[in-house]
Design a protein around this motif. Sequence first.
Motif, PDB file in Angstrom:
ATOM      1  N   VAL A   1       0.825  -1.207   0.000  1.00  0.00           N
ATOM      2  CA  VAL A   1       0.000   0.000   0.000  1.00  0.00           C
ATOM      3  C   VAL A   1       0.865   1.267   0.000  1.00  0.00           C
ATOM      4  CG1 VAL A   1      -0.265   0.175   2.531  1.00  0.00           C
ATOM      5  CG2 VAL A   1      -2.098   0.993   1.013  1.00  0.00           C
ATOM      6  N   ASP A   2       2.047   1.219   0.620  1.00  0.00           N
ATOM      7  CA  ASP A   2       2.909   2.410   0.652  1.00  0.00           C
ATOM      8  C   ASP A   2       3.423   2.782  -0.735  1.00  0.00           C
ATOM      9  OD1 ASP A   2       2.559   2.551   3.349  1.00  0.00           O
ATOM     10  OD2 ASP A   2       4.411   1.490   3.848  1.00  0.00           O
ATOM     11  N   GLU A   3       3.365   1.829  -1.655  1.00  0.00           N
ATOM     12  CA  GLU A   3       3.831   2.114  -3.023  1.00  0.00           C
ATOM     13  C   GLU A   3       2.668   2.240  -4.001  1.00  0.00           C
ATOM     14  OE1 GLU A   3       6.666  -0.973  -3.970  1.00  0.00           O
ATOM     15  OE2 GLU A   3       7.825  -0.549  -2.153  1.00  0.00           O
ATOM     16  N   LEU A   4       1.448   2.328  -3.476  1.00  0.00           N
ATOM     17  CA  LEU A   4       0.282   2.409  -4.363  1.00  0.00           C
ATOM     18  C   LEU A   4       0.079   3.866  -4.783  1.00  0.00           C
ATOM     19  CD1 LEU A   4      -2.110   1.029  -5.721  1.00  0.00           C
ATOM     20  CD2 LEU A   4      -3.389   1.279  -3.584  1.00  0.00           C
ATOM     21  N   SER A   5       0.533   4.186  -5.979  1.00  0.00           N
ATOM     22  CA  SER A   5       0.418   5.563  -6.468  1.00  0.00           C
ATOM     23  C   SER A   5      -1.001   5.813  -6.975  1.00  0.00           C
ATOM     24  CB  SER A   5       1.400   5.767  -7.630  1.00  0.00           C
ATOM     25  OG  SER A   5       1.013   4.922  -8.702  1.00  0.00           O
ATOM     26  N   ALA A   6      -1.300   7.097  -7.169  1.00  0.00           N
ATOM     27  CA  ALA A   6      -2.605   7.440  -7.743  1.00  0.00           C
ATOM     28  C   ALA A   6      -2.748   6.793  -9.113  1.00  0.00           C
ATOM     29  CB  ALA A   6      -2.743   8.956  -7.847  1.00  0.00           C
TER      30      ALA A   6
ATOM     31  N   VAL B   1      -9.966 -11.223   3.244  1.00  0.00           N
ATOM     32  CA  VAL B   1      -8.768 -10.929   4.044  1.00  0.00           C
ATOM     33  C   VAL B   1      -7.806 -10.138   3.145  1.00  0.00           C
ATOM     34  CG1 VAL B   1      -6.837 -11.902   5.330  1.00  0.00           C
ATOM     35  CG2 VAL B   1      -9.035 -13.098   5.322  1.00  0.00           C
ATOM     36  N   PRO B   2      -7.592  -8.844   3.422  1.00  0.00           N
ATOM     37  CA  PRO B   2      -6.698  -8.055   2.566  1.00  0.00           C
ATOM     38  C   PRO B   2      -5.335  -8.709   2.383  1.00  0.00           C
ATOM     39  CG  PRO B   2      -7.824  -6.642   4.143  1.00  0.00           C
ATOM     40  CD  PRO B   2      -8.160  -8.066   4.529  1.00  0.00           C
ATOM     41  N   ILE B   3      -4.792  -8.597   1.171  1.00  0.00           N
ATOM     42  CA  ILE B   3      -3.469  -9.161   0.885  1.00  0.00           C
ATOM     43  C   ILE B   3      -2.479  -7.996   0.807  1.00  0.00           C
ATOM     44  CG2 ILE B   3      -2.107 -10.520  -0.748  1.00  0.00           C
ATOM     45  CD1 ILE B   3      -4.729 -11.846  -1.674  1.00  0.00           C
ATOM     46  N   PRO B   4      -1.598  -7.856   1.803  1.00  0.00           N
ATOM     47  CA  PRO B   4      -0.715  -6.675   1.862  1.00  0.00           C
ATOM     48  C   PRO B   4       0.137  -6.484   0.603  1.00  0.00           C
ATOM     49  CG  PRO B   4      -0.655  -7.856   3.943  1.00  0.00           C
ATOM     50  CD  PRO B   4      -1.437  -8.721   3.002  1.00  0.00           C
ATOM     51  N   GLY B   5       0.575  -7.571  -0.015  1.00  0.00           N
ATOM     52  CA  GLY B   5       1.428  -7.449  -1.198  1.00  0.00           C
ATOM     53  C   GLY B   5       0.670  -7.193  -2.483  1.00  0.00           C
ATOM     54  N   LEU B   6      -0.656  -7.149  -2.403  1.00  0.00           N
ATOM     55  CA  LEU B   6      -1.488  -6.893  -3.591  1.00  0.00           C
ATOM     56  C   LEU B   6      -2.436  -5.734  -3.274  1.00  0.00           C
ATOM     57  CD1 LEU B   6      -2.520 -10.506  -4.795  1.00  0.00           C
ATOM     58  CD2 LEU B   6      -0.908  -8.953  -5.896  1.00  0.00           C
ATOM     59  N   ALA B   7      -1.852  -4.567  -2.963  1.00  0.00           N
ATOM     60  CA  ALA B   7      -2.668  -3.459  -2.450  1.00  0.00           C
ATOM     61  C   ALA B   7      -3.683  -2.954  -3.481  1.00  0.00           C
ATOM     62  CB  ALA B   7      -1.757  -2.319  -1.999  1.00  0.00           C
TER      63      ALA B   7
END
Length: 244
Positions: free
Chosen positions: A83-88, A131-137
């Motif tokens: 999620v920290d790398e999920l750009s607009a 269940v959210p998948i952190p590596g697939l934000a």
Amino acid sequence: MLCGTRGIGAGVALSLARRGAAVTVSGRDADRAAAAAAGLPGTGHGSFACDFADPAGVAAAVAAAGPFDIVLLNTPGHPPGPVDELSAEGLRSAFETMLLPVRGVVDAVLPGMRRNRWGRLIAITSSSVDVPIPGLAGSTVVRSAVRSYLKLLAESAGPDGVTVNHVIPGKVDTDRLRSADAAAARRAGTSPDAVRAATLAEIPVGRYGTPDDVGELVSFLAGDAAAYITGTGIRCDGGYVRAF
Ligand SMILES: NC(=O)c1ccc[n+]([C@@H]2O[C@H](COP(=O)([O-])OP(=O)(O)OC[C@H]3O[C@@H](n4cnc5c(N)ncnc54)[C@H](OP(=O)(O)O)[C@@H]3O)[C@@H](O)[C@H]2O)c1
């Protein structure tokens, strides 16, 4: 019936063709789609090319190839990332490949289903809706939007005899999963076999799913026996997701 060339889409196509359905296969390449359709048992199958990266083009292609009374809404996933790398831009592209084409296909097929007073819209989603998948934000965010859209659609279409559901795969042995396992192995400095063994230990039935496993569930949802099932998601994951 509208389906795909490989993986889960091909499993659904085969399962429905075995039951006597006339299946239309779609994919990015016309020849590949035609070859997949030609390999199905039974008769009356067809194919066409479309690219989910172009939602308006997908809607137009489906409208031209239809009408369809059963439609598999099977978009590609989205590239991995936290999620920290999920750009607009990344989020916009996830919406454009995973939600807008679904809406476009629905717009193309639902009016005909309503007129016939019968139809089946069945999406393939992901365990990230539970269940959210952190590596697939990007995918996780948009899958939830897809689920909400389908839920609202089920309410609207129910009175016209059209059911709207989604199947939630766990780990299904397809090209996509094999690539994901290989990428995970590279990140962890281990082998794809080691990644697979660790995942299998988390799956109560002790194996990856097959496209056929998903195809059989979709075929059930596509039939008259499932007329009272709508607005829901059903897992096909061998018990992989640890949530009620
Ligand atoms: N496999 C799993 O364990 C798993 C788990 C949870 C969710 N899912 C989801 O299920 C869906 C299908 O996964 P899969 O494992 O079946 O993938 P796959 O084996 O890679 O198959 C992808 C299918 O989609 C078609 N396709 C890919 N990109 C496309 C595009 N831009 N436009 C049109 N068609 C396109 C491919 O056809 P062509 O190559 O011929 O274009 C192929 O038929 C994905 O959304 C995935 O995220 C899969």
